[in-house]
Enzyme design. Structure first.
Site, PDB file in Angstrom:
ATOM      1  N   SER A  29       1.671  -5.114  -3.182  1.00 18.32           N
ATOM      2  CA  SER A  29       1.617  -3.790  -3.797  1.00 18.32           C
ATOM      3  C   SER A  29       3.003  -3.208  -4.073  1.00 18.32           C
ATOM      4  O   SER A  29       3.130  -2.271  -4.866  1.00 18.32           O
ATOM      5  CB  SER A  29       0.813  -2.825  -2.915  1.00 18.32           C
ATOM      6  OG  SER A  29       1.322  -2.808  -1.592  1.00 18.32           O
TER       7      SER A  29
ATOM      8  N   ASP B  61       2.107   7.363   3.975  1.00 22.04           N
ATOM      9  CA  ASP B  61       2.587   6.115   3.373  1.00 22.04           C
ATOM     10  C   ASP B  61       4.109   6.142   3.284  1.00 22.04           C
ATOM     11  O   ASP B  61       4.681   6.860   2.457  1.00 22.04           O
ATOM     12  CB  ASP B  61       1.974   5.942   1.980  1.00 22.04           C
ATOM     13  CG  ASP B  61       2.366   4.628   1.315  1.00 22.04           C
ATOM     14  OD1 ASP B  61       3.212   3.902   1.880  1.00 22.04           O
ATOM     15  OD2 ASP B  61       1.835   4.325   0.230  1.00 22.04           O
TER      16      ASP B  61
ATOM     17  N   HIS C 236       5.333   2.426   0.307  1.00 17.56           N
ATOM     18  CA  HIS C 236       5.367   2.451  -1.147  1.00 17.56           C
ATOM     19  C   HIS C 236       6.289   3.568  -1.635  1.00 17.56           C
ATOM     20  O   HIS C 236       6.875   4.288  -0.831  1.00 17.56           O
ATOM     21  CB  HIS C 236       3.953   2.612  -1.709  1.00 17.56           C
ATOM     22  CG  HIS C 236       3.044   1.486  -1.324  1.00 17.56           C
ATOM     23  ND1 HIS C 236       2.177   1.566  -0.263  1.00 17.56           N
ATOM     24  CD2 HIS C 236       2.899   0.246  -1.848  1.00 17.56           C
ATOM     25  CE1 HIS C 236       1.521   0.419  -0.145  1.00 17.56           C
ATOM     26  NE2 HIS C 236       1.948  -0.410  -1.090  1.00 17.56           N
TER      27      HIS C 236
END
Length: 345
Positions: free
Chosen positions: A107, A321, A324
């Protein structure tokens, strides 16, 4: 005995066979991987994700998800002793007319792929585009006017992964059967790291296999070295560098441990300690006969503790998060470095 033979061959192939230089992306002798972040609100951010690129995934669009501060959008990466060339999307598309560019990885690769598709789209906003998912793991962003395809192939380990009867993942460190999907592409940008770091969290999440033997309690970084060596040997054996340019998207730092990234609004200042896995990457790439260019983004991401979505992912405030990256944001710089690499600056 077969397992121990394979393990020794793979584990020690890298440090014993450094036969070629490490291909850093740099311009006029200037190393793009070293520098610091400076405020440049006259030019950054390069786009508004909601207005300019509605196809950007919800988890990366931090402003739309309610992030209140905006200073993190205004930073430019300033390499020591030079400047990165400005990203020119029209020039990029002209140079890669009729070509295929593929990101292969997890990702974090998706993060960089979405940034690049946005940077190209805003350069030619009147040009049609098509975003398709031909398979479960393949996403394709096509610019028909240029016949240029920008693809992301989801593949977190690069080596093969199977599941046992209890649905546990088994990472086969010495096997690559999906490599046929990497052929016939003009530019390949590989990435693997973050999934390996999750393997120590639970023995039931993943196991490692060499040959026919499952290895218990294997150090994830040792497994990473063996898996990356397997990938490097596949590239050397199957990719013609006169037809395909190969790059490795370096390790993007995570800030999931320690103080986390919540309420961080400015970059940190260097220097930074060595980051796990970086030397493994450099040693493996240096051992290859096929030139693979390293997009060394580790330091510039170590400094950007403010660049993560944090609780602004659209999944609620209970989920933070710190792996990311917000878009617009740091991945745009990764693509500025990619632009410099591919267009020969």
């Amino acid at each position: 005995m077969a397992f121990y033979f394979w393990l020794c061959v793979l584990a020690f192939a890298v440090p014993w066979s450094v036969a070629s230089p490490l291909y850093h992306v740099q311009g006029n002798g200037c190393d793009f991987s070293l520098g610091n972040w400076v405020v440049d609100d006259s030019y950054y951010p390069l786009y508004d994700a909601s207005r300019d690129c509605p196809f950007i995934g919800q988890g990366f669009n931090c402003l739309r998800n309610g992030r209140p501060d905006q200073e993190y959008l205004k930073y430019r990466w300033k390499p020591s002793g030079c400047d990165l060339p400005r990203f020119d999307g029209v020039n990029f598309l002209e140079r890669f007319r009729g070509k295929k560019i593929m990101f292969v990885g997890d990702s974090i690769s998706n993060n960089m792929w979405q940034s690049l598709t946005c940077l190209l789209h805003i350069a030619v906003p009147q040009s049609n585009y098509a975003l398709t998912t031909p398979t479960k793991h393949l996403s394709v962003f096509l610019f028909p006017e240029y016949d240029a395809s920008i693809m992301w192939l989801k593949n977190g380990f690069l080596v093969d992964v199977v599941h046992d009867k209890d649905k546990r993942r088994i990472v086969k460190l010495d096997s690559i059967r999906s490599g046929h999907m990497w052929k016939g592409v003009d530019v390949l940008i590989f990435n693997t790291y973050h999934w390996w770091t999750h393997t120590g969290e639970s023995e039931t999440w993943v196991q490692f296999q060499v040959g026919n033997e499952i290895i218990k309690d294997m150090d994830p970084m040792e497994a990473y070295k063996i898996g990356l060596t397997t990938w490097s040997k596949w590239i050397d054996a199957n990719i013609d560098p006169s037809k395909t340019t190969v790059l490795f998207q370096g390790i993007a730092a995570s800030h999931s441990g320690g103080k986390g990234c919540l309420k961080q609004t400015h970059p940190e200042q260097g220097p930074m300690p060595p980051y796990p896995g970086v030397e493994i990457v450099k040693n493996v790439l240096s051992s290859m006969s096929c030139p693979v260019y390293l997009l060394d983004i580790t330091l510039l991401t170590q400094l950007r503790i403010d660049g993560h979505p944090s609780i602004y992912t659209g999944k609620g405030t209970s989920y933070e998060d710190c792996s990311h990256w917000c878009l617009a944001g740091a991945p745009d710089t990764w693509n500025e470095i990619l632009y410099a690499a591919l267009l020969g600056h």
